[in-house]
Motif scaffolding. Structure first.
Motif, PDB file in Angstrom:
ATOM      1  N   GLU A  81       0.813  -1.216   0.000  1.00 52.92           N
ATOM      2  CA  GLU A  81       0.000   0.000   0.000  1.00 52.92           C
ATOM      3  C   GLU A  81       0.847   1.267   0.000  1.00 52.92           C
ATOM      4  O   GLU A  81       0.403   2.316  -0.443  1.00 52.92           O
ATOM      5  N   LYS A  82       2.088   1.173   0.472  1.00 59.79           N
ATOM      6  CA  LYS A  82       2.976   2.329   0.523  1.00 59.79           C
ATOM      7  C   LYS A  82       3.713   2.576  -0.790  1.00 59.79           C
ATOM      8  O   LYS A  82       4.345   3.610  -0.961  1.00 59.79           O
ATOM      9  N   VAL A  83       3.632   1.638  -1.726  1.00 58.01           N
ATOM     10  CA  VAL A  83       4.356   1.771  -2.993  1.00 58.01           C
ATOM     11  C   VAL A  83       3.690   2.844  -3.841  1.00 58.01           C
ATOM     12  O   VAL A  83       2.477   2.844  -4.044  1.00 58.01           O
ATOM     13  N   THR A  84       4.503   3.767  -4.331  1.00 54.93           N
ATOM     14  CA  THR A  84       4.001   4.819  -5.206  1.00 54.93           C
ATOM     15  C   THR A  84       4.924   4.948  -6.415  1.00 54.93           C
ATOM     16  O   THR A  84       6.131   4.699  -6.311  1.00 54.93           O
ATOM     17  N   PRO A  85       4.381   5.309  -7.566  1.00 57.22           N
ATOM     18  CA  PRO A  85       5.227   5.488  -8.744  1.00 57.22           C
ATOM     19  C   PRO A  85       6.085   6.732  -8.601  1.00 57.22           C
ATOM     20  O   PRO A  85       5.627   7.767  -8.140  1.00 57.22           O
ATOM     21  N   ALA A  86       7.342   6.585  -8.976  1.00 58.17           N
ATOM     22  CA  ALA A  86       8.245   7.735  -8.912  1.00 58.17           C
ATOM     23  C   ALA A  86       9.518   7.411  -9.672  1.00 58.17           C
ATOM     24  O   ALA A  86      10.006   6.286  -9.620  1.00 58.17           O
ATOM     25  N   ASP A 133       5.560  -1.366 -13.006  1.00 57.10           N
ATOM     26  CA  ASP A 133       4.633  -0.842 -14.000  1.00 57.10           C
ATOM     27  C   ASP A 133       4.930  -1.457 -15.367  1.00 57.10           C
ATOM     28  O   ASP A 133       4.230  -1.210 -16.337  1.00 57.10           O
TER      29      ASP A 133
END
Length: 75
Positions: A12-17, A56
């Motif tokens: 849940e903490k994974v974000t695209p960057a 991704d």
């Protein structure tokens, strides 16, 4: 059960960057697995080892060519 909850919280903490170095992540994962297997003291029982990769799918850092990545992983 606790491991599953921990994994869910981390996902849940994974974000695209930034960029996706898929090959770097795979090889780092192989290193962790190798170290874990080498540190096992019980050589009589088999351990199930797996690696989950979240991406991704757009490799834009490290090895970016799909054929080259496949070849490197097979080695």
């Amino acid at each position: 059960a606790q491991g599953k909850q921990t994994a869910k919280k981390l996902i849940e903490k994974v974000t695209p960057a930034g960029s996706t170095n898929l090959s770097g992540g795979i090889f780092q994962g192989f290193g962790v697995i190798k170290k874990m297997l080498q540190s096992q003291t019980d050589t009589t029982s088999a351990k199930l080892v797996s690696m989950l990769i979240f991406t991704d799918g757009l490799c834009n850092a490290g090895i970016t060519n799909p054929d080259a990545l496949t070849s490197s992983v097979e080695k």
